[in-house]
Design a protein around this motif. Sequence first.
Motif, mmCIF file in Angstrom:
data_model
loop_
_atom_site.group_PDB
_atom_site.id
_atom_site.type_symbol
_atom_site.label_atom_id
_atom_site.label_comp_id
_atom_site.label_asym_id
_atom_site.label_seq_id
_atom_site.Cartn_x
_atom_site.Cartn_y
_atom_site.Cartn_z
ATOM 1 N N ASP A 56 69.243 -26.363 -6.403
ATOM 2 C CA ASP A 56 68.290 -27.379 -6.866
ATOM 3 C C ASP A 56 67.338 -26.814 -7.908
ATOM 4 O O ASP A 56 66.997 -27.479 -8.884
ATOM 5 C CB ASP A 56 67.530 -28.029 -5.697
ATOM 6 C CG ASP A 56 66.863 -27.018 -4.803
ATOM 7 O OD1 ASP A 56 67.253 -25.840 -4.823
ATOM 8 O OD2 ASP A 56 65.921 -27.386 -4.076
ATOM 9 N N THR A 86 62.840 -32.264 -3.640
ATOM 10 C CA THR A 86 62.429 -31.119 -2.811
ATOM 11 C C THR A 86 61.153 -30.513 -3.399
ATOM 12 O O THR A 86 60.482 -31.138 -4.220
ATOM 13 C CB THR A 86 63.546 -30.045 -2.702
ATOM 14 O OG1 THR A 86 63.538 -29.228 -3.872
ATOM 15 C CG2 THR A 86 64.929 -30.650 -2.509
ATOM 16 N N ASP A 87 60.867 -29.285 -2.981
ATOM 17 C CA ASP A 87 59.653 -28.590 -3.452
ATOM 18 C C ASP A 87 59.544 -28.540 -4.983
ATOM 19 O O ASP A 87 58.450 -28.599 -5.529
ATOM 20 C CB ASP A 87 59.584 -27.170 -2.864
ATOM 21 C CG ASP A 87 60.817 -26.323 -3.119
ATOM 22 O OD1 ASP A 87 61.866 -26.882 -3.497
ATOM 23 O OD2 ASP A 87 60.734 -25.100 -2.933
ATOM 24 N N ASP A 88 60.701 -28.472 -5.666
ATOM 25 C CA ASP A 88 60.680 -28.392 -7.138
ATOM 26 C C ASP A 88 60.022 -29.637 -7.736
ATOM 27 O O ASP A 88 59.215 -29.546 -8.664
ATOM 28 C CB ASP A 88 62.102 -28.283 -7.684
ATOM 29 C CG ASP A 88 62.894 -27.154 -7.052
ATOM 30 O OD1 ASP A 88 63.397 -26.311 -7.791
ATOM 31 O OD2 ASP A 88 63.003 -27.116 -5.803
ATOM 32 N N GLU A 114 71.694 -26.747 -1.684
ATOM 33 C CA GLU A 114 70.920 -25.505 -1.603
ATOM 34 C C GLU A 114 71.288 -24.706 -0.353
ATOM 35 O O GLU A 114 71.544 -23.511 -0.415
ATOM 36 C CB GLU A 114 69.408 -25.783 -1.624
ATOM 37 C CG GLU A 114 68.595 -24.489 -1.687
ATOM 38 C CD GLU A 114 67.090 -24.711 -1.685
ATOM 39 O OE1 GLU A 114 66.629 -25.855 -1.495
ATOM 40 O OE2 GLU A 114 66.367 -23.706 -1.858
HETATM 41 MG MG LIG Z 1 63.906 -26.795 -3.829
#
Ligand SMILES: [Mg+2]
Length: 267
Positions: free
Chosen positions: A215, A34-36, A15
Amino acid sequence: MIGAIIGDIVGSRFEFGPVPQKSFELFTPDCSYTDDTICTIAIADAVLNERDYKESLLDWCRRYPDPIGGYGRRFYQWFNADDPQPTDSCGNGSAMRVSPIGWLFDEWEEVIEEAEKSAIVTHNHPEGVKGAQCIAEAICWLRLMRFSKSDVERKVEKFFGYELPSMRDIKKIGSEGHFDGTCQETVPMALRCFIDANSFEETIRLAVLCDGDTDTKACIAGAVAEAYYQIPEWMIEKAISYLPDDMLIILGQFYERIQDSCGTKKE
Ligand SMILES: [Mg+2]
């Protein structure tokens, strides 16, 4: 759901990192959820355990406030606010987290409605809502109605107005250093990766090779591809090894529920 998580983990190191090369390794020690993944788990938790979408997102994001790659600025402010309010965002966050809804609801009206509910707590811009609805619906079409890829492409254009860009154009945009941060950019790109690939693994690879928001593109493409392909067992096992226990509990609940409902339908 694990398709989304695999995409997130594989795409994570690119990313803000090196430009992906054609034969890149899928999983390395530099990869991470990650945040996803965090937000996808939050949406699944909300549906599975009858929590409010907003409450669940706040809980999970505050529990994991500092993943690799961080959060979008406005989203970070949202979950750290005393009284978080929707931000009129059309960022791709609403689409990246929505995949569990495409699996946990079986009626298309419900899928559309729940996708909207999951989006509007933050992404109440029409494009933010539409991106989430499109991805949840595409998953539903593929798994329940066994749509072909060309059906998906046609219906996505008809119902959501997305014209899918060519792979060539997507790669060009990525190679120019553009970061696709909105639903209206990332959703059609991710769908193109799914449609042009010939396997789950190739879907993820294509999405990552497009660069930009690697990502999230791989997360969305992987989420859709899971409804179409069998994911190789080794990829599932590898991805699971990156996840903490509380996320694994939700993942376990999710697949238990899916299997139960498939079992009921066959009877
Ligand atoms: Mg992310």
